[in-house]
Design an enzyme around this catalytic site. Structure first.
Site, PDB file in Angstrom:
ATOM      1  N   HIS A 281     -61.638 -89.095 -64.258  1.00  0.00           N
ATOM      2  CA  HIS A 281     -62.595 -88.195 -63.360  1.00  0.00           C
ATOM      3  C   HIS A 281     -63.194 -87.186 -64.038  1.00  0.00           C
ATOM      4  O   HIS A 281     -64.248 -86.830 -63.809  1.00  0.00           O
ATOM      5  CB  HIS A 281     -61.431 -87.416 -62.430  1.00  0.00           C
ATOM      6  CG  HIS A 281     -61.833 -86.648 -61.334  1.00  0.00           C
ATOM      7  ND1 HIS A 281     -62.100 -86.770 -60.120  1.00  0.00           N
ATOM      8  CD2 HIS A 281     -62.382 -85.476 -61.573  1.00  0.00           C
ATOM      9  CE1 HIS A 281     -62.389 -85.709 -59.471  1.00  0.00           C
ATOM     10  NE2 HIS A 281     -62.907 -84.959 -60.339  1.00  0.00           N
ATOM     11  N   GLU A 282     -62.689 -86.492 -64.852  1.00  0.00           N
ATOM     12  CA  GLU A 282     -63.305 -85.302 -65.761  1.00  0.00           C
ATOM     13  C   GLU A 282     -64.549 -85.736 -66.713  1.00  0.00           C
ATOM     14  O   GLU A 282     -65.382 -85.311 -66.686  1.00  0.00           O
ATOM     15  CB  GLU A 282     -62.191 -84.432 -66.343  1.00  0.00           C
ATOM     16  CG  GLU A 282     -61.329 -83.732 -65.693  1.00  0.00           C
ATOM     17  CD  GLU A 282     -62.005 -82.807 -64.456  1.00  0.00           C
ATOM     18  OE1 GLU A 282     -63.040 -82.430 -64.869  1.00  0.00           O
ATOM     19  OE2 GLU A 282     -61.547 -82.794 -63.283  1.00  0.00           O
TER      20      GLU A 282
ATOM     21  N   HIS B 173     -67.285 -86.557 -64.532  1.00  0.00           N
ATOM     22  CA  HIS B 173     -68.358 -85.606 -64.236  1.00  0.00           C
ATOM     23  C   HIS B 173     -69.058 -85.268 -65.467  1.00  0.00           C
ATOM     24  O   HIS B 173     -70.395 -84.683 -65.403  1.00  0.00           O
ATOM     25  CB  HIS B 173     -67.455 -84.183 -64.030  1.00  0.00           C
ATOM     26  CG  HIS B 173     -66.719 -84.079 -62.728  1.00  0.00           C
ATOM     27  ND1 HIS B 173     -67.638 -84.290 -61.869  1.00  0.00           N
ATOM     28  CD2 HIS B 173     -65.556 -83.652 -62.324  1.00  0.00           C
ATOM     29  CE1 HIS B 173     -66.837 -84.197 -60.720  1.00  0.00           C
ATOM     30  NE2 HIS B 173     -65.679 -83.648 -60.760  1.00  0.00           N
TER      31      HIS B 173
ATOM     32  N   HIS C  85     -68.324 -85.203 -57.304  1.00  0.00           N
ATOM     33  CA  HIS C  85     -67.240 -85.435 -56.505  1.00  0.00           C
ATOM     34  C   HIS C  85     -67.913 -86.421 -55.264  1.00  0.00           C
ATOM     35  O   HIS C  85     -68.870 -86.376 -54.695  1.00  0.00           O
ATOM     36  CB  HIS C  85     -66.745 -84.440 -55.684  1.00  0.00           C
ATOM     37  CG  HIS C  85     -65.748 -83.528 -56.525  1.00  0.00           C
ATOM     38  ND1 HIS C  85     -65.459 -82.076 -56.449  1.00  0.00           N
ATOM     39  CD2 HIS C  85     -64.969 -83.936 -57.609  1.00  0.00           C
ATOM     40  CE1 HIS C  85     -64.596 -81.808 -57.561  1.00  0.00           C
ATOM     41  NE2 HIS C  85     -64.480 -82.650 -58.086  1.00  0.00           N
ATOM     42  N   CYS C  86     -66.801 -87.632 -55.214  1.00  0.00           N
ATOM     43  CA  CYS C  86     -67.085 -88.586 -54.014  1.00  0.00           C
ATOM     44  C   CYS C  86     -66.680 -88.358 -52.790  1.00  0.00           C
ATOM     45  O   CYS C  86     -65.454 -87.888 -52.561  1.00  0.00           O
ATOM     46  CB  CYS C  86     -66.724 -89.885 -54.647  1.00  0.00           C
ATOM     47  SG  CYS C  86     -67.131 -91.251 -53.568  1.00  0.00           S
TER      48      CYS C  86
ATOM     49  N   CYS D 149     -61.646 -92.585 -53.870  1.00  0.00           N
ATOM     50  CA  CYS D 149     -62.278 -92.953 -55.243  1.00  0.00           C
ATOM     51  C   CYS D 149     -61.589 -92.045 -56.080  1.00  0.00           C
ATOM     52  O   CYS D 149     -61.133 -90.900 -55.748  1.00  0.00           O
ATOM     53  CB  CYS D 149     -63.626 -92.775 -55.092  1.00  0.00           C
ATOM     54  SG  CYS D 149     -64.703 -92.906 -56.462  1.00  0.00           S
TER      55      CYS D 149
ATOM     56  N   CYS E 160     -65.287 -96.266 -56.380  1.00  0.00           N
ATOM     57  CA  CYS E 160     -65.926 -96.981 -55.338  1.00  0.00           C
ATOM     58  C   CYS E 160     -67.029 -97.533 -55.712  1.00  0.00           C
ATOM     59  O   CYS E 160     -67.684 -97.458 -56.951  1.00  0.00           O
ATOM     60  CB  CYS E 160     -66.203 -96.040 -54.278  1.00  0.00           C
ATOM     61  SG  CYS E 160     -67.431 -94.764 -54.378  1.00  0.00           S
TER      62      CYS E 160
END
Length: 302
Positions: free
Chosen positions: A221-222, A225, A231-232, A237, A256
């Site tokens: 996630h990070e 970015h 952000h989704c 996701c 996703c």
């Protein structure tokens, strides 16, 4: 006292505007056609439930970043001089924790299809007393900003495109806050996260897979970015914002279809190879949820 949860960064972009505002005289990149791969796996996207009190989207009214907005935004792309993701362990890790770092390295290399390397651990002793404290509960914390600005930003490993520090100890961002899971500078493509609160008190063989799944989600996630993904809110996701560990556990480890398309426009890997590599990784490490998700995508593209 307030708490920061998981790199609280509110990213604003409009989902309703399919066109990016054009600057007079500026030639915009042509948007590529959506490949059949993304159209096929779209049917496996799971719609987000309506947010309730305590959820990230209940208190953060985010708008989605369309593929068109991402494609025409400024974000890093791999080059011959910047194409390696680095992990920098910080602290004294036991054998189970070292195994999780190794497995995270393997995962990120598959996930981003970029070479990923783990550097030698840095001792907690490099952090001065002015950047550490003891909590009322009796455990030590390190100042996240010191690790980020005074250590990680100063490092220039060969061909670095992104770097993630992993701290053994708990982190805090400023004196008035209880703790933070991590901190990042997306402009500098550097972040630091703590494994302390991912372990439910202590990492054991019984909770190993749950804690590993959390670490894989947070790391991907990070670093996502850092590659420009917001952000989704399109589907369940791994790029969803999160307000708690409970919410993180509920979120998918899968990107996703829209976020996969964004990432692939930045890193031109073979989507089918990546999907197959992920399925094998999840199977080998008994991460059943991830394996089932990849298997469903593989079945639908065959």
């Amino acid at each position: 006292m307030k708490k920061i949860i998981l790199f609280l960064l509110i990213l604003f972009s409009s989902c309703n505007k399919e066109k990016v505002k054009e600057t007079p005289g500026k030639i915009l990149k042509e948007i590529p056609q959506e490949a059949s791969y993304f159209k096929q796996i779209k049917s496996n996207d799971v719609k987000l439930a309506e947010p309730v009190y305590g959820d990230w989207l209940f208190s953060h009214k985010e708008k989605c970043q369309t593929f068109e907005q991402y494609f025409r935004s400024k974000h890093i792309v791999p080059t011959t001089d910047a194409n390696i993701i680095y992990i920098r362990p910080i602290g004294n890790f036991n054998s189970l924790q070292k195994k999780q770092i190794q497995l995270t390295n393997e995962y990120l290399e598959i996930y981003f299809q970029l070479k990923t390397k783990t550097l030698a651990p840095i001792s907690n002793n490099v952090v001065p007393n002015s950047a550490r404290r003891m909590t009322a509960e009796g455990h030590e914390q390190l100042l996240a900003g010191y690790l980020l600005n005074d250590i990680l930003k100063e490092e220039k490993p060969l061909n670095r495109i992104a770097s993630m520090g992993l701290s053994e100890l708990d982190l805090y961002p400023k004196p008035e806050w209880n703790y933070v899971f991590g901190l990042a500078s997306y402009r500098d493509k550097v972040g630091v996260s703590s494994i302390y609160r991912l372990q439910d008190g202590e990492l054991t063989s019984e909770n190993f897979n749950l804690c590993l799944s959390r670490l894989l989600k947070i790391s991907s996630h990070e670093i996502g970015h850092m590659f420009g993904l917001h952000h989704c809110i399109n589907a369940n996701c791994v790029m969803n914002g999160t307000n708690s560990m409970e919410e993180t556990d509920m979120h998918s480890i899968r990107l996703c279809s829209v976020c996969q398309r964004k990432l692939n426009s930045c890193i031109p890997y073979d989507n089918k190879k990546r999907l197959s590599d992920l399925e094998k990784y999840f199977k080998k490490n008994d991460l059943i949820d991830g394996f089932d998700l990849m298997k469903k995508d593989i079945e639908i593209i065959q």
